[in-house]
Design a protein around this motif. Sequence first.
Motif, PDB file in Angstrom:
ATOM      1  N   TRP A  37       0.853  -1.200   0.000  1.00  0.00           N
ATOM      2  CA  TRP A  37       0.000   0.000   0.000  1.00  0.00           C
ATOM      3  C   TRP A  37       0.882   1.242   0.000  1.00  0.00           C
ATOM      4  CZ3 TRP A  37      -5.510  -0.636   1.523  1.00  0.00           C
ATOM      5  CH2 TRP A  37      -6.223   0.561   1.435  1.00  0.00           C
ATOM      6  N   GLU A  41       1.161   4.159  -2.855  1.00  0.00           N
ATOM      7  CA  GLU A  41       1.035   5.598  -2.603  1.00  0.00           C
ATOM      8  C   GLU A  41       2.260   6.371  -3.095  1.00  0.00           C
ATOM      9  OE1 GLU A  41      -0.093   6.656   1.385  1.00  0.00           O
ATOM     10  OE2 GLU A  41      -2.130   5.902   1.098  1.00  0.00           O
ATOM     11  N   ALA A  45       2.074   9.186  -5.997  1.00  0.00           N
ATOM     12  CA  ALA A  45       2.044  10.390  -5.152  1.00  0.00           C
ATOM     13  C   ALA A  45       1.637  11.640  -5.919  1.00  0.00           C
ATOM     14  CB  ALA A  45       3.401  10.594  -4.482  1.00  0.00           C
ATOM     15  N   ILE A  48      -2.193  11.823  -6.078  1.00  0.00           N
ATOM     16  CA  ILE A  48      -2.953  11.829  -4.826  1.00  0.00           C
ATOM     17  C   ILE A  48      -2.975  13.246  -4.251  1.00  0.00           C
ATOM     18  CG2 ILE A  48      -3.101  10.937  -2.472  1.00  0.00           C
ATOM     19  CD1 ILE A  48      -1.625   8.403  -3.525  1.00  0.00           C
ATOM     20  N   ARG A  51      -4.940  12.005   1.009  1.00  0.00           N
ATOM     21  CA  ARG A  51      -4.823  10.586   1.320  1.00  0.00           C
ATOM     22  C   ARG A  51      -6.066  10.023   1.987  1.00  0.00           C
ATOM     23  NH1 ARG A  51      -0.468   9.326   4.834  1.00  0.00           N
ATOM     24  NH2 ARG A  51      -0.788   7.190   4.197  1.00  0.00           N
ATOM     25  N   HIS A  94      -3.996  -2.093  -6.876  1.00  0.00           N
ATOM     26  CA  HIS A  94      -3.995  -1.602  -5.502  1.00  0.00           C
ATOM     27  C   HIS A  94      -4.131  -2.767  -4.514  1.00  0.00           C
ATOM     28  CE1 HIS A  94      -4.940   0.626  -1.898  1.00  0.00           C
ATOM     29  NE2 HIS A  94      -4.556   1.725  -2.534  1.00  0.00           N
TER      30      HIS A  94
END
Length: 116
Positions: A37, A41, A45, A48, A51, A94
């Motif tokens: 995970w 991320e 990044a 995103i 979060r 994911h």
Amino acid sequence: MPKYLAVYTMKHEDFARFRALSKAEQDAIDAEGVPKWMEWEERNATAILNRGGMVGKTTRITRDGITPATNAICGYLIVEAETAEAAAKLFEDHPHITVFPGDGVDIMPFVTDPPV
């Protein structure tokens, strides 16, 4: 660039099955999933914006009052991408759906400015 709400979903029976595993089995899944995970991320990044977080039990408010409720939502985050399909592609690998017992990620475009 368009912004999208990504909602993590999980069936209650899948969560119950996960919680029925031994502590060692749950820990093994966490030991695999949490680093993946974090890697996901890091890899995404730039897309995103927020979060978000994971969420717990639902309380529903209606004209008839306040009652406990159930739904499949277990978390969310906010991403930006050129299209909804591009946003969806971010989640194809994911850990929510490849390691943990999550059953999907719903992508919805914001029609007003989201909090970021």
